[in-house]
Design a protein around this motif. Sequence first.
Motif, short mmCIF file in Angstrom:
data_model
loop_
_atom_site.label_atom_id
_atom_site.label_comp_id
_atom_site.label_asym_id
_atom_site.label_seq_id
_atom_site.Cartn_x
_atom_site.Cartn_y
_atom_site.Cartn_z
N SER A 65 0.82 -1.26 0.07
CA SER A 65 -0.06 -0.03 -0.02
C SER A 65 0.77 1.34 -0.04
O SER A 65 0.28 2.30 0.52
CB SER A 65 -0.91 -0.03 1.13
N PHE A 66 2.09 1.12 -0.25
CA PHE A 66 2.91 2.30 -0.42
C PHE A 66 2.37 3.38 -1.32
O PHE A 66 1.81 3.05 -2.29
CB PHE A 66 4.25 1.89 -1.25
N PRO A 67 2.24 4.60 -0.78
CA PRO A 67 1.40 5.72 -1.62
C PRO A 67 1.93 5.71 -3.16
O PRO A 67 2.84 5.91 -3.46
CB PRO A 67 1.66 7.04 -0.93
N GLN A 70 4.11 8.42 -4.49
CA GLN A 70 5.58 8.60 -3.88
C GLN A 70 6.25 7.23 -4.62
O GLN A 70 7.33 6.85 -4.22
CB GLN A 70 5.42 7.99 -2.41
N SER A 187 11.89 6.27 3.27
CA SER A 187 11.14 6.33 4.71
C SER A 187 11.32 7.66 4.99
O SER A 187 10.36 8.17 5.86
CB SER A 187 12.02 5.69 5.78
N LEU A 191 7.01 8.89 5.58
CA LEU A 191 6.66 7.54 5.31
C LEU A 191 7.48 6.64 6.13
O LEU A 191 9.03 6.77 6.41
CB LEU A 191 7.06 7.04 3.94
N TRP A 193 8.39 2.36 7.77
CA TRP A 193 8.30 0.99 7.54
C TRP A 193 6.99 0.22 7.31
O TRP A 193 6.64 -0.41 6.64
CB TRP A 193 8.98 0.07 8.63
N ASP A 194 6.00 0.87 8.23
CA ASP A 194 4.51 0.55 8.09
C ASP A 194 4.10 0.58 7.10
O ASP A 194 3.11 0.40 6.71
CB ASP A 194 4.01 0.83 9.41
N ASP A 195 4.64 1.57 6.42
CA ASP A 195 4.00 1.90 4.85
C ASP A 195 4.61 0.78 3.75
O ASP A 195 4.10 1.21 2.66
CB ASP A 195 4.08 3.36 4.46
N TRP A 196 5.49 0.14 4.01
CA TRP A 196 6.08 -0.77 2.96
C TRP A 196 5.31 -2.02 3.01
O TRP A 196 4.66 -2.49 3.84
CB TRP A 196 7.47 -1.06 3.41
#
Lengths: 407, 252
Positions: A65-67, A70, A187, A191, A193-196
């Motif tokens: 779910s990485f934006p 981005q 990061s 952003l 880790w939890d966005d990775w």
Amino acid sequence: MTTTASRPVAVRWVKKNLFSTPLNVFLTVVLGAAIVYLAYLVIRFLVTSNFEILRVNLALFMVGSFPRAQLWRVVVALLLLAIMAGLAGGMLKAAARERSKDAGIRLAEVRGSRAVGSWLRRFWPLGLLVIAALALTRTLTPTLVAIAVVGLLVASRWLGAHLGPIPRRVGWIVVVLLPLAAYWILSASGLGWDDWGGFMLNIFLTIAGILFAFPIGVALALGRRSTLPVVRAFSIGYIELIRGVPLITLLLMAVFALGFFLPRDLRPGSVTRVLIVITAFEAAYIAEVVRGGLQSVPRGQSEAAQSLGLPALKITRLIVLPQALRATIPAMVGQFISLFKDTTLVAIVGLGDILAASSFANAQPAFNAQGLARITLPFVALAFWAGSFAMSREAGRLERRLGIGER
Amino acid sequence: MTDPQTANGGKPMIVLENVDKFFGTFQALDDISLTVAKKEVVVVIGPSGSGKSTLIRCINRLEKHDAGRVVVDGVELTDDIRNIHEVRMETGMVFQQFNLFPHLSVLDNVTLAPREVRHMAKAEAEELGMKMLARVRIPEQARKFPGQLSGGQQQRVAIARSLAMQPKMMLFDEPTSALDPEMIKEVLEVMEELAASGMTMIVISHEMGFARAVADRIIFMADGQIVEVGPPEHFFTNPTEERTKTFLSQIL
Ligand SMILES: Nc1ncnc2c1ncn2[C@@H]1O[C@H](COP(=O)(O)OP(=O)(O)OP(=O)(O)O)[C@@H](O)[C@H]1O
Ligand SMILES: [Mg+2]
């Protein structure tokens, strides 16, 4: 070899290797039939399947779910890592070449089409994965990125192989700094880790897990042989405790049970927790691998070093560990590959890795309940197989390179 | 305590007094007393398991003696790590199996200790290393790796590696018994030159030609004890002990 001579040779080879005895004939026919049938199944699968689910969700599989706005960050990070890998590979090659030249050993130099052939043999599954992924994209950008990555790899490898000794020292610093830069880019701007997610998360957990667990594992292995009873007891206790518990149990505890033990402010994010668990788990296994390596170094080695007046720490660092670690490369890589595959367990504790992406895609309204796991899971499998294959091939080369002049 | 008497009347380099060594309940050294003078060459012979290796390994603390005293160039070996370090710095040891470091080039094998223990600069250490390799007559092998050399060459590298620490004495534990016959000579020649240069040496070896040529004294050991000591002529002409005679008749 002339063409006229090659035909009888080929016939002879077939006779000798495939049809020499009745048992051999039987095996050749049965296994040959099985291979042909499997190939038919694969081709039928590729021709008749609709890969729309992968096409729509490719980004989900790769970065979770990485934006999406981005994504350029991922691209830049990839490019940096390509430079790092190329530089490191080239410099290792140059160092090996010099060592062997000094020692008067001729390394077989592969150039031109042979070199491309050697690359293909090592990386064809990875190439297959990239081509499969690119075939699923709808714009040209990912293809351009892939070309840039390959170009940078080749260029920086060439550069690394042609650096003199002093620029090479700078080169190694750059090799260390590049992944840090890649990490920082991935990061930055809020952003974490939890966005990775997606395959990127699996790869990150593998690499970070190895980097953190390796020194701890080596320390534990040395601790296990320490003359200090407390250090030894701690090392043995830790290793045996961790090795007695399944990784998935530890992951579940870290994600769901840790809350009871830690105050709310101190509870780290899920990826952090998972990374800590993976590190702790891997360290115990690496320790056992290293222990095997330490045992393989003859006692005469440290006795010779002792007799020269070397202090214990230097004996370990300069004599015992280098030999021990070299001996562990095959086992160590096996361990790393199984860590790579084990990172899919994080899907079970709710992280969005590539396996979770597969389930997620299958739950989407457009693809729900159509049995499309038969499309997504082979893709996941291909991703892991490609990575594992490349890892084991590279390890074999590294082993040979480090072993120059030995026995 | 008075200075112990040595065979050639010189100052003692190595003094063992009533040394005992046990492995579990097994006594490997039984009340060993021995004094080796500066520049003296002592050859130790004896049947397998008689404690020869244990004896010289107690001199540089690869084994810890259980009773008695071991004094090396005036430094007594105790649990004090500084004493042990000091003794090891001035004692070279050559092993039956060479024990070269296989992951380091020949020159790196030789320069490792000068650089890491004596903190010598790289260039200086390499100059010294090349000198030592020239002394054992294999300077041209400096960039190779141990695995590329013959046994005799490896053992000479091992000698050069010890010499690079500029030790005051050298201990040899059967330096030629792992070698093919044609390589024994090249190693013994190097050792003979070393003895001629005035190095204090204890050599475990059954090469009686070598013993006759360079030994000041021969020591015959059996069952952890020194059974008989004397100059080479004594052993070759009229050994007194029955066990010595039996042993010599087996190896000569
Ligand atoms: N680390 C050890 N643990 C237990 N016993 C040992 C150990 N080292 C030596 N011994 C025993 O001590 C005795 C003397 O050993 P040592 O190696 O000194 O004999 P040696 O005279 O050198 O024999 P060789 O000619 O076979 O080398 C032998 O019986 C041996 O089995
Ligand atoms: Mg012995």
